[in-house]
Design an enzyme around this catalytic site. Structure first.
Site, PDB file in Angstrom:
ATOM      1  N   HIS A 120       3.150  -3.375  -8.268  1.00 17.68           N
ATOM      2  CA  HIS A 120       4.041  -2.898  -7.550  1.00 17.68           C
ATOM      3  C   HIS A 120       5.335  -3.938  -7.152  1.00 17.68           C
ATOM      4  O   HIS A 120       6.616  -3.589  -7.463  1.00 17.68           O
ATOM      5  CB  HIS A 120       3.654  -2.406  -6.089  1.00 17.68           C
ATOM      6  CG  HIS A 120       4.521  -1.518  -5.212  1.00 17.68           C
ATOM      7  ND1 HIS A 120       5.653  -2.256  -4.351  1.00 17.68           N
ATOM      8  CD2 HIS A 120       4.766  -0.314  -5.079  1.00 17.68           C
ATOM      9  CE1 HIS A 120       6.168  -1.305  -3.735  1.00 17.68           C
ATOM     10  NE2 HIS A 120       5.854  -0.093  -4.252  1.00 17.68           N
TER      11      HIS A 120
ATOM     12  N   SER B 160      10.128   2.945  -2.516  1.00 16.62           N
ATOM     13  CA  SER B 160       9.796   1.507  -3.022  1.00 16.62           C
ATOM     14  C   SER B 160      10.909   1.230  -4.173  1.00 16.62           C
ATOM     15  O   SER B 160      11.210  -0.094  -4.251  1.00 16.62           O
ATOM     16  CB  SER B 160       8.622   1.484  -3.606  1.00 16.62           C
ATOM     17  OG  SER B 160       7.595   1.424  -2.235  1.00 16.62           O
TER      18      SER B 160
ATOM     19  N   ASP C 235       5.971  -7.902  -0.807  1.00 16.21           N
ATOM     20  CA  ASP C 235       5.286  -6.954  -1.606  1.00 16.21           C
ATOM     21  C   ASP C 235       3.975  -7.419  -1.818  1.00 16.21           C
ATOM     22  O   ASP C 235       3.448  -8.394  -0.974  1.00 16.21           O
ATOM     23  CB  ASP C 235       6.088  -6.798  -2.828  1.00 16.21           C
ATOM     24  CG  ASP C 235       6.126  -5.228  -3.128  1.00 16.21           C
ATOM     25  OD1 ASP C 235       5.081  -4.822  -3.490  1.00 16.21           O
ATOM     26  OD2 ASP C 235       7.207  -4.705  -3.130  1.00 16.21           O
TER      27      ASP C 235
END
Length: 563
Positions: free
Chosen positions: A310, A482, A94
């Protein structure tokens, strides 16, 4: 998130002509605070709910009416008298993970053979001080790539330098084919830039409409304290008031506010400055020989990087510390996060993705979560070989299907399980592509941004308004495939932790064959087009397994298979 808002704004522009709209503060006092253990007897009014309760994705539909994954039920009914038998490692490839987060610090993978911060490669794997993982988009001097270009921009830049002033009359057949490809890429690039401009204009119009509607409603109610329910009950007596009602309803239903608008305008600015800028190239920060795709030893050990939001959210969905009295619960227990940074604010590069996968496999990961994707993969063969390496070593790969509201049976989204000529096999067998569902049990069950595919998306998982960890001990709702991918990765990790005798192939089979089926559920097919022309189909038409991941059913099946 940016793609999701673009879809919402595009639909708004289509419906209302981008003429006006307001934004008011949402009243969350009506949110359902039902706990997973409480059975709900009264029907839940999903039509008036603006946001689901925190942790809804863990819930069981029979108990709560929310189409979660029944993980809380599984812990209560199946796992309460059992103990996990194996520590499971999930590699999160990521943009970075906050390893010091209060809900993650005890579940971070630790490389026991590496002595922290001594500047040496103690375990001889080629990476210095890789205690929690590795960063393939950082330099040996400690600097990091934050923004990067999109892959389309990189391809356009390369071809444009070669063909912008070329004399096409002397081209060979092969060169003419390359030139034709350049013209297509140039057209695609210019279309995306124009679309970005249009998105900015749409957001500006949306913002203007929000303010106009707010002024109208403030005057009508004599103050600003009105709720979504008040607006729904409003009987407009003028065209102006009808406009304000329609706009405000749309804004609240899609959770749009001034902060989100500002964030998206900032993101568009960054896309223009970095993503679609052919003159921007941050690769010098890394210091590798980028043309050498076989190069593997580069980067640094900063697995957080400049923006770990994220990856931190993804990691929390998988394995946030359970029942510690703070924050959230991850899907899996006895599971540890190996943080591998390879995804910038922009498109990840094939070389970095391949090396991230190889690092995960070679350092003991059982599962790899990949909540990223792109539409072009110029060096796909490098990634294919890395995927084949993971497949050969019994590592399960879980990939978010993408947020472009497209059918991946016909529109490419990379990386993929399908190999090119670089690998003799046709496809990886230990791969799962995951689409996203919402918390609404109606035509909106499929997230309006989610990719889908009856042949290429394996199953769906909750991916709208998922509450999880954020940097600096914070927590936040986020949406995307995601978020759906780590729900499935966490499910696989939980099975492996309690039933370690099962192979990755068996775990994959169990998850796919024990999903929840909704054979007659009519859903709106995700699309960026006119909502009045949106197609509808039944839920099973959008994935291979026809289902939604379910932890309870999967664990029951794992128990039977392991006997």
């Amino acid at each position: 998130m940016i793609k999701r808002l673009f879809i919402i704004v595009t639909l708004f522009a289509t419906i209302y002509g981008c003429s006006s709209s307001q934004m008011a503060t949402k009243n969350d006092s009506s949110q359902d605070k039902t706990t997973p253990q409480e059975k709900v007897d009264q029907p839940v009014d999903f039509s008036t709910m603006l946001k689901p309760p925190e942790g809804w994705h863990h819930w069981d539909e029979e108990q709560t009416q929310f189409r979660g994954i029944s993980s809380e039920l599984a812990y209560t009914k199946i796992l309460s008298d059992n103990s996990p038998e194996e520590k499971v490692v999930v590699a999160v490839i990521d943009g970075g993970v906050d390893t010091n987060h209060e809900d993650l610090d005890d579940v971070m993978w630790i490389n026991e053979d590496e002595i922290p911060d001594n500047g040496k490669d103690d375990d001889g794997n080629g990476y210095v001080d890789d205690v929690h993982g590795w960063n393939f988009i950082g330099g040996s001097d400690g600097k990091n790539v934050n923004h990067d270009t999109f892959e389309l921009t990189r391809i356009y830049r390369s071809l444009h330098q070669e063909f912008k002033n070329a004399d096409t009359t002397s081209f060979s057949k092969k060169k003419q084919e390359q030139y034709s490809y350049y013209k297509q890429i140039k057209s695609d690039y210019e279309e995306e830039v124009n679309r970005l401009h249009q998105q900015y204009n749409n957001i500006e119009s949306l913002n203007q409409s929000m303010q106009e509607a707010k002024n109208i409603l403030d005057e009508h109610y004599a103050d600003s304290s009105y709720s979504y329910e008040d607006i729904q009950e409003l009987d407009p007596t003028s065209q102006e008031l009808n406009f304000a009602k329609n706009v405000m309803s749309y804004i609240l239903e899609n959770e749009i506010d001034s902060t989100l608008i500002a964030d998206q305008k900032k993101q568009i600015y960054e896309f223009a400055k970095y993503g679609y800028n052919p003159d921007f190239n941050p690769r010098d920060i890394v210091g590798d020989n980028y043309e050498d795709k076989s190069e593997r030893i580069y980067g640094n050990n900063d697995v957080a990087g400049p923006d770990p939001s994220h990856g931190t959210h993804v990691a929390g969905i998988i394995a946030a510390e359970r029942d510690n009295g703070i924050g959230v619960n991850g899907v899996a227990t006895n599971t540890y996060i190996m943080a591998i940074r390879a995804v910038p604010n922009g498109d990840e590069r094939d070389k970095d993705v391949a090396n991230a996968i190889r690092y995960a496999v070679d350092n003991g990961a059982d599962i790899i979560n990949m909540s990223f994707g792109k539409s072009y993969s110029p060096h796909k063969e490098v990634v294919d070989k890395a995927v084949a390496h993971a497949n050969k070593n019994n590592v399960l790969m879980v990939h978010g299907a993408g947020n472009s509201a497209q059918n991946t049976d016909t529109t490419a989204n990379y990386p993929t399980d399908k190999y090119g000529s670089a690998v003799s096999d046709s496809a990886a067998t230990l791969w799962m592509s995951v689409g996203a569902t919402s918390w609404k049990p109606n035509e909106e069950f499929i997230a309006n941004f989610s990719n889908y595919g009856d042949e290429t998306v394996d199953l769906f998982a909750p991916g709208v308004d998922i509450y999880s960890t954020m940097p600096d001990n914070k927590y936040e709702f986020q949406s995307g495939t995601s978020m759906a991918s780590p729900v499935v990765a966490g499910t696989a990790a939980l099975i492996m932790a309690y039933y370690p005798e099962l192979t990755a192939k068996q775990v994959r089979q169990i998850i796919l064959e024990n999903s929840i089926q909704y054979p007659n559920q009519l859903v709106t097919v995700p699309s960026e087009g006119n909502p009045e022309e949106s197609e509808q189909t039944i839920f099973p038409e959008l994935s291979v397994s026809d289902g939604l991941v379910n932890v309870y059913k999967a664990l029951r099946a794992a128990e039977e298979m392991s006997q």
